[in-house]
Design a protein around this motif. Structure first.
Motif, short mmCIF file in Angstrom:
data_model
loop_
_atom_site.label_atom_id
_atom_site.label_comp_id
_atom_site.label_asym_id
_atom_site.label_seq_id
_atom_site.Cartn_x
_atom_site.Cartn_y
_atom_site.Cartn_z
N UNK A 104 -30.79 -28.10 -2.65
CA UNK A 104 -31.87 -27.26 -2.12
C UNK A 104 -31.68 -25.80 -2.51
N UNK A 105 -30.46 -25.30 -2.39
CA UNK A 105 -30.20 -23.91 -2.78
C UNK A 105 -30.49 -23.68 -4.26
N UNK A 106 -30.07 -24.60 -5.10
CA UNK A 106 -30.26 -24.42 -6.54
C UNK A 106 -31.74 -24.46 -6.91
N UNK A 276 -33.81 -25.00 -12.24
CA UNK A 276 -32.79 -25.03 -11.20
C UNK A 276 -31.62 -24.13 -11.60
N UNK A 277 -31.18 -23.29 -10.67
CA UNK A 277 -30.04 -22.41 -10.95
C UNK A 277 -28.72 -23.14 -10.75
N UNK A 278 -27.70 -22.62 -11.40
CA UNK A 278 -26.36 -23.21 -11.32
C UNK A 278 -25.54 -22.48 -10.25
N UNK A 279 -25.42 -23.14 -9.10
CA UNK A 279 -24.57 -22.66 -8.00
C UNK A 279 -23.53 -23.72 -7.72
N UNK A 280 -22.35 -23.30 -7.29
CA UNK A 280 -21.29 -24.26 -7.03
C UNK A 280 -20.66 -24.04 -5.67
#
Length: 287
Positions: A104-106, A276-280
């Motif tokens: 969801x965040x990405x 979609x962004x790349x978050x980890x």
């Protein structure tokens, strides 16, 4: 309309319908996990309410405890390597929530980041960038919050919120032999005074009949830049209606469109085509 809590509950049930067999078989109860949310690329953050909800519900489902710390706010701009938040709690809860929170965040940060780029492109023109109903089914409320996080604005929320007479409506009217102006005036008489009426046109010669009905917004769909400018002049001379430009708007064309003098530029790509962004979530598990 589904809230963040609704979306997360469905997602958690889909992701672990009979529990997380890996964590339950591998990790002793009471194992503590400490994780940092880290940006792998620059962007604008959105979806933090959904992330909080994911961790809260996961803690409840697993009978564990969890604390979400230092989470940046929606709308925060970040660079590669920035820490955006931290979560600490029982490992079963953290790992149950991890994929749902990140998904969801990405996705929502991608919407916010795309929106911010469009908003920056029209800066100084006076035009607002607005979204459309081209949203992911079930995620409209979250995606539209992400648009706001990126500095954009929302169009009507649903078919129930405002009158928007589109080209297909007009085609049916004309095919039935009905007069457009008279039909639109009958709409004004039928709806509450608080209900906005917007009409889409795809040719300049349609404007006269629409403006004669005293509508609130005129949408100029897939117009050339010259015709947009002419349409704006015509509406300004005859009406107090807002003017919206729509149709195939891209990042490399949006400023020229806004510069024609329109009040609104609606962009389906904000929610339909955002990357979609790349978050980890970098996790350390401790006994």
């Amino acid at each position: 309309m589904r809230t963040a809590a609704d979306v997360v509950a469905l997602a958690l049930a889909e992701d672990a319908p009979w529990g997380d067999v890996t964590s339950e078989a591998l990790l002793p109860r009471g194992t503590v996990a400490d994780a940092r949310l880290v940006a792998r690329e620059p962007g604008v953050l959105a979806g933090t309410d959904a992330a909080r909800e994911a961790f809260t519900q996961a803690a409840r489902l697993t009978g564990g405890s969890l604390e979400l710390l230092d989470l940046a706010a929606d709308g925060t701009r970040f660079d590669t390597g920035d820490a955006l938040g931290r979560v600490r709690g029982t490992a079963h809860a953290v790992l149950r929530a991890e994929r749902i929170a990140l998904n969801l965040l990405q996705h929502l940060s991608g919407v916010a980041t795309t929106t911010a780029a469009f908003v920056e492109a029209v800066a100084g023109t006076g035009a607002r960038v607005v979204d459309t109903r081209k949203t992911t089914p079930g995620l409209r409320a979250l995606e539209r919050a992400a648009v706001r996080a990126g500095g954009g604005h929302n169009h009507r929320w649903s078919l129930s919120d405002a009158v928007l007479v589109k080209d297909n409506h007009l085609a049916v009217l004309l095919g039935s032999g009905l007069d457009v102006t008279t039909a639109l005036r009958s709409v004004r008489a039928a709806v509450p005074h608080t209900t906005a009426i917007e009409v889409e046109v795809d040719r300049l010669d349609q404007l006269e009949a629409v403006l004669a009905a005293d509508v609130d917004v005129v949408m100029l769909d897939n117009f050339t830049l010259d015709d947009l400018a002419e349409g704006v002049r015509t509406v300004r001379a005859r009406s107090r209606a807002l003017v919206e430009a729509s149709g195939g708007v891209r990042l490399d064309t949006v400023r020229a469109i806004a510069a024609t003098g329109v009040d609104l530029v609606s962009v389906g790509a904000l929610t339909q085509n955002s990357r979609t962004l790349d978050l980890g979530l970098d996790t350390t598990v401790n006994p």
